[in-house]
Design a protein around this motif. Sequence first.
Motif, PDB file in Angstrom:
ATOM      1  N   HIS A  96       0.845  -1.207   0.000  1.00 41.02           N
ATOM      2  CA  HIS A  96       0.000   0.000   0.000  1.00 41.02           C
ATOM      3  C   HIS A  96       0.882   1.259   0.000  1.00 41.02           C
ATOM      4  N   SER A  97       0.234   2.382  -0.329  1.00 42.90           N
ATOM      5  CA  SER A  97       1.022   3.601  -0.569  1.00 42.90           C
ATOM      6  C   SER A  97       1.282   4.431   0.678  1.00 42.90           C
ATOM      7  N   LEU A  98       0.423   4.330   1.683  1.00 37.93           N
ATOM      8  CA  LEU A  98       0.519   5.150   2.909  1.00 37.93           C
ATOM      9  C   LEU A  98       0.471   6.651   2.609  1.00 37.93           C
TER      10      LEU A  98
ATOM     11  N   TYR B 264      -2.789   3.318  11.611  1.00 34.00           N
ATOM     12  CA  TYR B 264      -2.977   2.889  10.216  1.00 34.00           C
ATOM     13  C   TYR B 264      -3.406   1.435  10.165  1.00 34.00           C
TER      14      TYR B 264
HETATM   15  P1  FAD Z   1      -3.797   2.674  -0.641  1.00 36.97           P
HETATM   16  O1  FAD Z   1      -4.364   1.325  -0.505  1.00 36.97           O
HETATM   17  O2  FAD Z   1      -2.393   2.772  -1.069  1.00 36.97           O
HETATM   18  O3  FAD Z   1      -4.727   3.469  -1.652  1.00 36.97           O
HETATM   19  C1  FAD Z   1      -4.286   4.674  -2.290  1.00 36.97           C
HETATM   20  C2  FAD Z   1      -5.143   5.855  -1.937  1.00 36.97           C
HETATM   21  O4  FAD Z   1      -6.430   5.712  -2.466  1.00 36.97           O
HETATM   22  C3  FAD Z   1      -5.353   6.107  -0.448  1.00 36.97           C
HETATM   23  O5  FAD Z   1      -4.265   6.812   0.098  1.00 36.97           O
HETATM   24  C4  FAD Z   1      -6.634   6.906  -0.436  1.00 36.97           C
HETATM   25  O6  FAD Z   1      -6.376   8.275  -0.598  1.00 36.97           O
HETATM   26  C5  FAD Z   1      -7.373   6.393  -1.648  1.00 36.97           C
HETATM   27  N1  FAD Z   1      -8.415   5.439  -1.271  1.00 36.97           N
HETATM   28  C6  FAD Z   1      -8.357   4.095  -1.324  1.00 36.97           C
HETATM   29  N2  FAD Z   1      -9.535   3.555  -0.969  1.00 36.97           N
HETATM   30  C7  FAD Z   1     -10.340   4.584  -0.660  1.00 36.97           C
HETATM   31  C8  FAD Z   1     -11.682   4.678  -0.208  1.00 36.97           C
HETATM   32  N3  FAD Z   1     -12.437   3.599  -0.028  1.00 36.97           N
HETATM   33  N4  FAD Z   1     -12.170   5.903   0.037  1.00 36.97           N
HETATM   34  C9  FAD Z   1     -11.429   7.005  -0.145  1.00 36.97           C
HETATM   35  N5  FAD Z   1     -10.163   6.969  -0.583  1.00 36.97           N
HETATM   36  C10 FAD Z   1      -9.634   5.784  -0.840  1.00 36.97           C
HETATM   37  N6  FAD Z   1      -9.598   6.519   3.945  1.00 36.97           N
HETATM   38  C11 FAD Z   1      -9.236   7.712   4.397  1.00 36.97           C
HETATM   39  O7  FAD Z   1      -8.462   8.411   3.738  1.00 36.97           O
HETATM   40  N7  FAD Z   1      -9.693   8.188   5.596  1.00 36.97           N
HETATM   41  C12 FAD Z   1     -10.544   7.465   6.357  1.00 36.97           C
HETATM   42  O8  FAD Z   1     -10.959   7.913   7.404  1.00 36.97           O
HETATM   43  C13 FAD Z   1     -10.947   6.181   5.899  1.00 36.97           C
HETATM   44  N8  FAD Z   1     -11.767   5.412   6.635  1.00 36.97           N
HETATM   45  C14 FAD Z   1     -12.147   4.181   6.178  1.00 36.97           C
HETATM   46  C15 FAD Z   1     -13.036   3.420   6.943  1.00 36.97           C
HETATM   47  C16 FAD Z   1     -13.445   2.187   6.500  1.00 36.97           C
HETATM   48  C17 FAD Z   1     -14.433   1.373   7.293  1.00 36.97           C
HETATM   49  C18 FAD Z   1     -12.976   1.694   5.265  1.00 36.97           C
HETATM   50  C19 FAD Z   1     -13.437   0.373   4.749  1.00 36.97           C
HETATM   51  C20 FAD Z   1     -12.097   2.430   4.501  1.00 36.97           C
HETATM   52  C21 FAD Z   1     -11.660   3.692   4.942  1.00 36.97           C
HETATM   53  N9  FAD Z   1     -10.786   4.492   4.186  1.00 36.97           N
HETATM   54  C22 FAD Z   1     -10.424   5.725   4.654  1.00 36.97           C
HETATM   55  C23 FAD Z   1     -10.347   4.074   2.842  1.00 36.97           C
HETATM   56  C24 FAD Z   1      -9.007   3.307   2.794  1.00 36.97           C
HETATM   57  O9  FAD Z   1      -9.063   2.202   3.647  1.00 36.97           O
HETATM   58  C25 FAD Z   1      -7.816   4.193   3.117  1.00 36.97           C
HETATM   59  O10 FAD Z   1      -7.824   5.322   2.269  1.00 36.97           O
HETATM   60  C26 FAD Z   1      -6.495   3.478   2.911  1.00 36.97           C
HETATM   61  O11 FAD Z   1      -6.448   2.316   3.688  1.00 36.97           O
HETATM   62  C27 FAD Z   1      -5.332   4.385   3.249  1.00 36.97           C
HETATM   63  O12 FAD Z   1      -4.116   3.707   3.142  1.00 36.97           O
HETATM   64  P2  FAD Z   1      -3.130   3.916   1.926  1.00 36.97           P
HETATM   65  O13 FAD Z   1      -2.821   5.351   1.766  1.00 36.97           O
HETATM   66  O14 FAD Z   1      -1.988   2.986   2.135  1.00 36.97           O
HETATM   67  O15 FAD Z   1      -4.040   3.465   0.712  1.00 36.97           O
END
Ligand code: FAD
Length: 512
Positions: free
Chosen positions: A267-269, A365
């Motif tokens: 994942h990208s964080l 996270y």
């Molecule tokens: P990656 O898996 O690397 O994805 C890349 C980017 O895509 C993320 O940084 C994010 O900006 C975007 N993204 C991915 N999925 C979603 C999604 N479903 N909705 C919106 N953006 C998305 N995301 C948040 O940013 N804030 C929250 O409060 C949040 N709460 C969540 C609650 C629940 C119950 C669920 C199921 C998902 C939630 N998400 C939330 C969406 C997602 O889980 C996170 O964006 C993600 O895990 C962030 O980690 P990453 O940057 O490594 O994401």
Amino acid sequence: MPQPSLRLVLGDQCSASLSALEDLDPARDVVLMMEVRGECTYVPHHPQKIALILSAMRHFARALRARGVRVDHVALDDPANTHSFSGEVARAVARHKPARIVATEPGEWRVRQEMEGWEAAHGLPVEIRDDTRFLADLGFFRRWAQGKKQLRMEFFYREMRRATGFLMQGDKPEGGEWNYDAENRKPLPKGLVPPTPPRFAPDEITHEVMALVTREFPAHFGRLEGFNWPVTAAEAKRALASFITDRLPRFGDYQDALAEGEATLFHSLISTSLNIGLLLPGEVCAAAEEAYRQGRVPLNAAEGFIRQILGWREYVRGLYWFKMPGYGATNALDARRPLPGFYWTGQSGMRCMDAAIGQTRDLAYAHHIQRLMVTGNFALLAGIDPLQVQEWYLAVYADAFEWVELPNTHGMALHADGGIMASKPYAASGAYINRMGNHCGRCRYDVKRATGEGACPFNFLYWDFIARHAEDFAGNPRMAMPLNTFRKMAPEKIAAMRAEAAKFLNATSSLP
Ligand code: FAD
Ligand code: DLZ
Ligand code: SF4
């Protein structure tokens, strides 16, 4: 001296291109930044989230000052601090006697309501500008959504691809398909070790903020040591670059994987950086597309990643503002149980749950599949009150702001909106968690059992959920398969699983 404009920058608005800063006159205007207790405690935010916001605000203020901008930054420990946005705006109006207040629309309905009261309170024009840091403006979403019975992300995403040109060949999607998810459902193979994400060592400002947070919010859930979030745009760019090189190539393949001891996988964080404005979604999508065009990442990875940002992120933001106020108040599945205490202790005995909750405590996270298919799925199956679940998600993740947290929790994970967001509930038994990860092998529960000694709670809770809602989902073609299986089950087996579920759920109320 001409009267200044008072320009607001909130904690999740640390962007040089913020609309409230457009046409700023450094010789005349004042930028107001407010560290307030009210924003740190309206839910008990994870200490890493508070430290992230305060540190990013202080770094942003420093960068503005270096450009010659006058910044009035109210510190959290300023004895005169009133600890609310409205109180601090009132004090700043008295200090600076501005001709007007200029703000960018905030990320939460409650703050927007607060802002809308300032014009009458101060007898000043208050200009609330669009938040241009998204790829779709709210009018674009509204026009797309108006009159539709179902608001499916996939169709919105295609509109966004067409509108922005990301991964397009003329008017056709790159490679001929809009979505390559069928290739993106692999568990992590044995021996494949995901790369370690980069380290962002706290500087003096972050250390100072960490000490402040430790002092001020000692009772909040979560560990502050190990804080490793980018707090400046330069750091966020480094985080993005390292993701594109090291993890994006396999992002698609293992996007849905769960793995013991691997908190971040591929994942990208970058959600914290995007959500507080250190990165812009356009630059992120452009970087992923460029890596694909240069042959550095496969199409399933680039498309899968761009869909999260251009699709999901823009879609949930549009949906939030389209449905507010009131979106979070529905409870379509009539879920009433209180949130079990183990969401705060990580001591449920269920290995998948405790891994997700434990890393949430340590890192602020958890990746998407943990949030959706582990902690979210459990809350859905167990029938936990959506308001309590929503509050938990808003409090414990460093990237949580209501515009993004609420649709994901209320709509996607809990189906509490009755299916506006998702055509079927994301309900799954232990078999899914076992297929996508390796927690089950070391769990005290047996994922193959649905009743009796050591049966996996996700199994009996799943069938209890189906039994409770068989009528509700009878007309939903996407639920036909589980409902058919359920109808063929022996009544004694159903009764045994439901009794197991009742016993387990009653016991959870007495767990820590
Ligand atoms: P990656 O898996 O690397 O994805 C890349 C980017 O895509 C993320 O940084 C994010 O900006 C975007 N993204 C991915 N999925 C979603 C999604 N479903 N909705 C919106 N953006 C998305 N995301 C948040 O940013 N804030 C929250 O409060 C949040 N709460 C969540 C609650 C629940 C119950 C669920 C199921 C998902 C939630 N998400 C939330 C969406 C997602 O889980 C996170 O964006 C993600 O895990 C962030 O980690 P990453 O940057 O490594 O994401
Ligand atoms: C989340 C948060 C926290 C913890 N603290 C502050 C703060 O002290 N000052 C501030 O301007 N913003 C903070 N924020 C972010 C706000 O809660 C956010 O801007 C609103 O929820 C709107 O999205
Ligand atoms: Fe989770 Fe059940 Fe697997 Fe244990 S056996 S890790 S509770 S799915």
